[in-house]
Design a protein around this motif. Structure first.
Motif, mmCIF file in Angstrom:
data_model
loop_
_atom_site.group_PDB
_atom_site.id
_atom_site.type_symbol
_atom_site.label_atom_id
_atom_site.label_comp_id
_atom_site.label_asym_id
_atom_site.label_seq_id
_atom_site.Cartn_x
_atom_site.Cartn_y
_atom_site.Cartn_z
ATOM 1 N N ALA A 136 0.713 -1.123 -0.002
ATOM 2 C CA ALA A 136 -0.128 0.000 -0.161
ATOM 3 C C ALA A 136 0.680 1.229 -0.105
ATOM 4 C CB ALA A 136 -0.941 -0.096 1.173
ATOM 5 N N GLY A 137 1.926 1.365 0.828
ATOM 6 C CA GLY A 137 2.747 2.301 0.597
ATOM 7 C C GLY A 137 3.606 2.706 -0.577
ATOM 8 N N ASN A 138 3.901 1.681 -1.214
ATOM 9 C CA ASN A 138 4.557 1.712 -2.376
ATOM 10 C C ASN A 138 3.627 1.422 -3.824
ATOM 11 O OD1 ASN A 138 7.248 2.256 -3.502
ATOM 12 N ND2 ASN A 138 7.721 0.330 -3.223
ATOM 13 N N ALA A 139 2.503 1.864 -3.676
ATOM 14 C CA ALA A 139 1.552 1.473 -4.558
ATOM 15 C C ALA A 139 1.834 2.080 -5.907
ATOM 16 C CB ALA A 139 -0.014 1.764 -4.243
ATOM 17 N N ALA A 140 2.418 3.440 -6.048
ATOM 18 C CA ALA A 140 2.607 4.042 -7.275
ATOM 19 C C ALA A 140 3.499 3.348 -7.920
ATOM 20 C CB ALA A 140 2.799 5.520 -7.014
ATOM 21 N N TRP A 141 4.773 2.967 -7.532
ATOM 22 C CA TRP A 141 5.835 2.403 -8.176
ATOM 23 C C TRP A 141 5.449 0.941 -8.669
ATOM 24 C CZ3 TRP A 141 9.113 -1.765 -7.177
ATOM 25 C CH2 TRP A 141 10.172 -1.651 -7.897
ATOM 26 N N LEU A 142 4.765 0.347 -7.841
ATOM 27 C CA LEU A 142 4.468 -1.096 -8.044
ATOM 28 C C LEU A 142 3.452 -0.985 -9.169
ATOM 29 C CD1 LEU A 142 4.176 -2.639 -4.347
ATOM 30 C CD2 LEU A 142 5.767 -3.401 -6.187
ATOM 31 N N THR A 143 2.302 -0.256 -9.273
ATOM 32 C CA THR A 143 1.816 -0.226 -10.474
ATOM 33 C C THR A 143 2.222 -0.071 -11.417
ATOM 34 O OG1 THR A 143 -0.220 0.685 -9.079
ATOM 35 C CG2 THR A 143 -0.500 1.008 -11.333
ATOM 36 N N HIS A 144 3.169 0.665 -11.649
ATOM 37 C CA HIS A 144 3.982 0.979 -12.723
ATOM 38 C C HIS A 144 4.917 -0.148 -13.089
ATOM 39 C CE1 HIS A 144 7.048 2.526 -15.779
ATOM 40 N NE2 HIS A 144 5.921 3.173 -16.359
ATOM 41 N N ALA A 145 5.424 -0.721 -12.359
ATOM 42 C CA ALA A 145 6.481 -1.943 -12.696
ATOM 43 C C ALA A 145 5.552 -3.127 -12.974
ATOM 44 C CB ALA A 145 6.968 -2.227 -11.414
ATOM 45 N N ARG A 146 4.527 -3.125 -12.620
ATOM 46 C CA ARG A 146 3.508 -4.297 -12.849
ATOM 47 C C ARG A 146 2.803 -4.250 -14.121
ATOM 48 N NH1 ARG A 146 1.815 -5.474 -6.626
ATOM 49 N NH2 ARG A 146 3.319 -6.526 -5.977
ATOM 50 N N HIS A 147 2.225 -2.965 -14.345
ATOM 51 C CA HIS A 147 1.144 -2.849 -15.407
ATOM 52 C C HIS A 147 1.627 -1.550 -16.290
ATOM 53 C CE1 HIS A 147 -1.275 -5.108 -12.839
ATOM 54 N NE2 HIS A 147 -1.200 -4.180 -11.747
ATOM 55 N N GLY A 148 2.837 -1.122 -16.303
ATOM 56 C CA GLY A 148 3.436 -0.201 -17.287
ATOM 57 C C GLY A 148 2.502 1.150 -17.200
ATOM 58 N N ARG A 149 1.831 1.291 -16.388
ATOM 59 C CA ARG A 149 1.375 2.757 -16.316
ATOM 60 C C ARG A 149 1.107 3.551 -14.867
ATOM 61 N NH1 ARG A 149 -3.210 2.653 -13.201
ATOM 62 N NH2 ARG A 149 -4.538 0.668 -13.026
ATOM 63 N N PRO A 150 0.992 4.586 -14.720
ATOM 64 C CA PRO A 150 1.171 5.089 -13.434
ATOM 65 C C PRO A 150 -0.068 4.825 -12.648
ATOM 66 C CG PRO A 150 1.284 6.982 -15.088
ATOM 67 C CD PRO A 150 1.085 5.748 -15.821
ATOM 68 N N HIS A 151 -0.045 4.794 -11.131
ATOM 69 C CA HIS A 151 -1.190 4.713 -10.140
ATOM 70 C C HIS A 151 -2.072 5.937 -10.351
ATOM 71 C CE1 HIS A 151 -2.725 4.732 -6.210
ATOM 72 N NE2 HIS A 151 -2.652 3.398 -6.183
ATOM 73 N N VAL A 152 -3.120 5.839 -10.410
ATOM 74 C CA VAL A 152 -4.185 6.770 -10.476
ATOM 75 C C VAL A 152 -5.067 7.011 -9.218
ATOM 76 C CG1 VAL A 152 -6.091 7.767 -11.766
ATOM 77 C CG2 VAL A 152 -4.226 6.763 -13.020
ATOM 78 N N THR A 153 -4.996 8.238 -8.579
ATOM 79 C CA THR A 153 -5.968 8.299 -7.526
ATOM 80 C C THR A 153 -6.813 9.540 -7.835
ATOM 81 O OG1 THR A 153 -4.178 8.003 -5.739
ATOM 82 C CG2 THR A 153 -6.010 9.330 -4.929
ATOM 83 N N TRP A 154 -8.112 9.255 -7.741
ATOM 84 C CA TRP A 154 -9.173 10.165 -8.032
ATOM 85 C C TRP A 154 -9.626 10.831 -6.707
ATOM 86 C CZ3 TRP A 154 -14.975 9.074 -7.868
ATOM 87 C CH2 TRP A 154 -15.588 10.392 -8.204
ATOM 88 N N LYS A 155 -9.308 12.305 -6.717
ATOM 89 C CA LYS A 155 -9.755 13.301 -5.509
ATOM 90 C C LYS A 155 -10.900 13.852 -5.833
ATOM 91 C CE LYS A 155 -9.019 17.016 -5.037
ATOM 92 N NZ LYS A 155 -9.734 18.146 -5.133
ATOM 93 N N TYR A 156 -11.867 13.938 -4.819
ATOM 94 C CA TYR A 156 -12.864 14.893 -5.166
ATOM 95 C C TYR A 156 -13.424 15.473 -3.767
ATOM 96 C CZ TYR A 156 -16.337 11.439 -3.403
ATOM 97 O OH TYR A 156 -16.842 10.423 -2.398
ATOM 98 N N ALA A 157 -14.106 16.561 -3.786
ATOM 99 C CA ALA A 157 -14.665 16.990 -2.568
ATOM 100 C C ALA A 157 -16.190 17.282 -2.916
ATOM 101 C CB ALA A 157 -13.974 18.568 -2.322
ATOM 102 N N ALA A 158 -17.002 16.982 -2.077
ATOM 103 C CA ALA A 158 -18.442 17.073 -2.205
ATOM 104 C C ALA A 158 -19.349 17.369 -0.824
ATOM 105 C CB ALA A 158 -18.914 15.634 -2.829
ATOM 106 N N THR A 159 -20.387 17.543 -0.897
ATOM 107 C CA THR A 159 -21.493 17.620 0.201
ATOM 108 C C THR A 159 -21.867 16.063 0.661
ATOM 109 O OG1 THR A 159 -23.420 17.903 -1.123
ATOM 110 C CG2 THR A 159 -22.181 19.925 -0.405
ATOM 111 N N LEU A 160 -22.292 16.110 1.667
ATOM 112 C CA LEU A 160 -22.841 14.662 2.224
ATOM 113 C C LEU A 160 -23.824 14.050 1.243
ATOM 114 C CD1 LEU A 160 -23.267 14.747 5.899
ATOM 115 C CD2 LEU A 160 -21.618 13.897 4.800
#
Length: 369
Positions: A136-160
């Motif tokens: 989990a702590g190294n997810a970005a690098w491992l995603t690229h090493a295994r799948h050849g693409r960057p790790h993607v985090t979708w961030k959003y802010a919303a009401t309840l």
């Protein structure tokens, strides 16, 4: 079987590795703790920057002669190749350690094999201790090493009730100053921050990191699939200043962005751009982690394409009852097709709630929308 001292040392190594977030890319984040022959901590270290000494080297230097006959506890399999630094497996052998415990095997073809080298030298090697936490702590690098693409985090802010703006379009500020400061931490840990043309037109975002000491500025990416003559990024846009580098991704038949902008031309896919091609191109530029900040249509396209790995949602204790939703066009039309996530964290940030969830690795990828 790992000892209690080794387990405690691995937890410490995972914490140490996290200090490298935002500084080591395109290399992994790695932490290492050296235990002496009695099981006491003799030295520790983490990979601090790309091109600099690896975690094992820092820890061995701190341990000195106490490493001989001891145990090295590392979050990632020690590397077995010479790049800008020497192979860590050889450094551990030279230091005389008797045992190496690592969490996650190295999947990169050029660096794997460290465990075999250590065993060939007569060192006892164990794999898998606290592997999930280290992954989990190294997810970005491992995603690229295994799948050849960057790790993607979708961030959003919303009401309840899931609204990202009111019916009249007003959206500043849905969440608190504390939540917005936390977003800058996310940016500082990312190699690229990405928004769509709609967000660019509506908000003229800056996308650079502010208020995080020592932060390395991420690449700012605008995805503009416009087919007309006018680019969504106009001269004078805030993303065109010199606070951080900026890349504008456009269709091969799209408009020409403002003079001086760094442009990436991509094939179309459906009503947008080919997201797989976009991520491949970003990976080729050394991007290992992408923070997707908006808007709803682009986020939906990423979800539909199966290239979102993590979701971070900031929920404000407010209700609007109308206005745009956080996600649109994801391709989900029935509850049975909902993308079910694994909730990994829920924490209060000021008056708001930050939820973090990961996409199960078994979730099937979909074609671009």
């Amino acid at each position: 079987m790992a000892t209690a001292a080794e387990t405690a040392a691995m937890r410490r190594a995972i914490t140490l590795a996290s200090r490298g977030l935002g500084h080591t890319s395109p290399n992994p984040v790695v932490g290492c703790v050296i235990l002496d022959a009695t099981g006491a901590t003799a030295g520790e270290g983490h990979h601090q920057r790309a091109g600099g000494p690896h975690a094992e080297v820092h820890a061995l230097r701190a341990a000195g002669d106490a490493a001989r006959g001891g145990t090295a506890v590392v979050t990632l399999e020690p590397c077995n190749h010479t790049g800008r630094t020497g192979p860590c497996a050889r450094a551990l052998i030279a230091a005389g350690v008797a045992r190496v415990v690592y969490a996650v095997p190295d999947p990169s073809p050029q660096a794997t094999g460290g465990a075999a080298t250590l065993r060939a030298a007569g060192i006892d090697v164990a794999q898998g201790l606290l592997a999930a936490e280290a992954e989990a702590g190294n997810a970005a690098w491992l995603t690229h090493a295994r799948h050849g693409r960057p790790h993607v985090t979708w961030k959003y802010a919303a009401t309840l009730d899931g609204r990202t703006a009111a019916a009249d379009g007003s959206s500043r500020w849905i969440t608190s100053a504390e939540a917005r400061a936390d977003v800058h931490r996310l940016r500082a840990e990312s190699d690229a921050v990405l928004v769509g043309a709609g967000t660019q037109r509506a908000d003229d975002p800056h996308l650079a990191v502010r208020g995080v000491e020592g932060a390395r500025q991420p690449l700012r990416v605008i995805v503009d699939s416009a087919a007309g003559a006018a680019s969504s990024v106009r001269p004078g846009a805030r993303v065109l200043d010199d606070a951080a580098p900026t890349l504008i991704a456009v269709a091969e038949d799209g408009p020409r962005p403002p003079a001086g902008a760094d442009v990436l031309r991509l094939p179309r896919a459906g009503r947008g751009l080919d997201l797989a091609a976009l991520l491949t191109a970003l990976g080729a530029r050394g991007v290992r982690s992408v923070l997707l900040e908006g808007g709803a249509t682009l986020a939906g396209a990423f979800v539909a394409a199966g290239v979102v790995d993590r979701v971070v949602g900031y929920l404000a204790p407010a209700l609007l009852g109308a206005g745009p939703a956080a996600l649109a066009g994801s391709g989900v039309t029935t509850l049975a097709d909902a993308l079910r996530l694994d909730l990994t964290d829920a924490v209060r940030i000021g008056p708001d709630l930050r939820l973090t969830a990961t996409v199960p690795v078994c979730a099937p990828a979909k074609e671009n929308a």
